[in-house]
Design a protein around this motif. Structure first.
Motif, mmCIF file in Angstrom:
data_model
loop_
_atom_site.group_PDB
_atom_site.id
_atom_site.type_symbol
_atom_site.label_atom_id
_atom_site.label_comp_id
_atom_site.label_asym_id
_atom_site.label_seq_id
_atom_site.Cartn_x
_atom_site.Cartn_y
_atom_site.Cartn_z
ATOM 1 N N GLU A 26 -4.037 -10.820 7.232
ATOM 2 C CA GLU A 26 -2.731 -11.430 7.010
ATOM 3 C C GLU A 26 -1.844 -11.465 8.258
ATOM 4 O O GLU A 26 -0.795 -12.090 8.246
ATOM 5 C CB GLU A 26 -1.995 -10.709 5.889
ATOM 6 N N ARG A 64 -1.736 -9.584 -0.387
ATOM 7 C CA ARG A 64 -0.764 -8.528 -0.703
ATOM 8 C C ARG A 64 -1.301 -7.155 -0.325
ATOM 9 O O ARG A 64 -0.581 -6.314 0.217
ATOM 10 C CB ARG A 64 -0.395 -8.573 -2.188
ATOM 11 N N ARG A 83 -1.245 -6.769 3.549
ATOM 12 C CA ARG A 83 0.116 -6.549 4.060
ATOM 13 C C ARG A 83 0.594 -5.132 3.745
ATOM 14 O O ARG A 83 1.230 -4.481 4.589
ATOM 15 C CB ARG A 83 1.075 -7.577 3.452
ATOM 16 N N ALA A 84 0.291 -4.650 2.537
ATOM 17 C CA ALA A 84 0.743 -3.313 2.136
ATOM 18 C C ALA A 84 0.106 -2.232 2.999
ATOM 19 O O ALA A 84 0.766 -1.261 3.397
ATOM 20 C CB ALA A 84 0.429 -3.067 0.663
ATOM 21 N N ASP A 114 -0.138 -15.502 -1.085
ATOM 22 C CA ASP A 114 0.386 -14.467 -1.958
ATOM 23 C C ASP A 114 -0.660 -14.052 -2.993
ATOM 24 O O ASP A 114 -0.329 -13.699 -4.118
ATOM 25 C CB ASP A 114 1.669 -14.946 -2.657
#
Length: 244
Positions: free
Chosen positions: A165, A121, A124-125, A116
């Motif tokens: 990721e 992040r 993933r976005a 995380d």
């Protein structure tokens, strides 16, 4: 880098009292005798297991060093063999090596590390709206250019494997390397034409630039980097227009 604890040095069977600090290509670790000791990121054990066994044609994969009890990490540190080399502006060679990497790891599953951090992040976005590409994807390297070093006429060396990721399309490691080279001002704009045979190159470059833009915003990139990111975005737009 903070001082490496003595028991860590002992675990990796080295006692060099004068470590030599190294750069980000080595995880900002230090050379201690024949090895590099650095703080272990979340992917350290996974990377070490893969680097211990993987072979990539035309790439010198840096091997991990196990501690005396067989572990890859000790008290938050890891060790790797040291090889000579410097990060360079040999972007086309790095892109070619990244493609060979994707080919070599095509049958290895992408890890599930439950990270995380800002990099996880952002990754993933960037891929959240591209489920079909993710579903058919593979293991990819999220920082190949940053981990790629050169030493004269020897093949490039890869100091670490930083996984994306999740599964990403074939060629994403190379596209991200290409974008990193452009943002760094280390390669000419014609690099997009030279590597246009990579499937869906512009799509992959869009995702790579979006990823780097997100990280630049998160970490407050300087004006020069922000300007380069904008310029690369305009370059990609120009190439998309030319292919319509």
């Amino acid at each position: 880098m903070k001082a490496i604890p003595g028991h860590v040095l002992t675990s990796f069977q080295t006692e060099d009292p004068h470590p030599t600090p190294l750069g980000p290509e080595w995880g900002n670790g230090a050379r201690v005798g024949r090895m590099v000791i650095a703080e272990a990121p979340a992917h350290a054990t996974w990377s070490s297991k893969l680097r211990e066994k993987i072979t990539v044609p035309g790439v010198r994969v840096v091997r991990p060093v196990r501690a005396t009890d067989g572990r890859f990490t000790v008290a938050g540190y890891r060790a790797s063999d040291f090889v000579e080399g410097e990060p360079g502006h040999r972007v086309d060679e790095a892109i070619a090596a990244a493609l060979r990497f994707d080919e070599a790891v095509a049958y290895f599953p992408a890890p599930t590390l439950d990270r995380d951090d800002a990099w996880a992040r952002a990754d993933r976005a960037v891929w959240a709206g591209h489920a079909s590409h993710v579903k058919s994807g593979q293991l990819s390297h999220a920082d190949f250019f940053g981990c790629c070093i050169f030493d004269g006429s020897l093949p490039p060396a890869l100091t670490d494997i930083v996984p994306a990721e999740g599964p990403r399309p074939y060629g994403y490691s190379a596209a991200l390397t290409l974008i990193d080279g452009l943002v760094a001002g280390a390669v000419d704009d014609a690099v997009l034409s030279r590597w246009s045979h990579i499937p869906d190159l512009l799509f992959l470059c869009d995702r790579a630039l979006e990823y780097r833009t997100s990280l630049a915003t998160t970490f407050g990139a300087d004006a020069n980097v922000s300007s380069n990111i904008d310029r690369v975005g305009s370059l990609l737009m120009s190439h998309r227009g030319a292919t319509l």
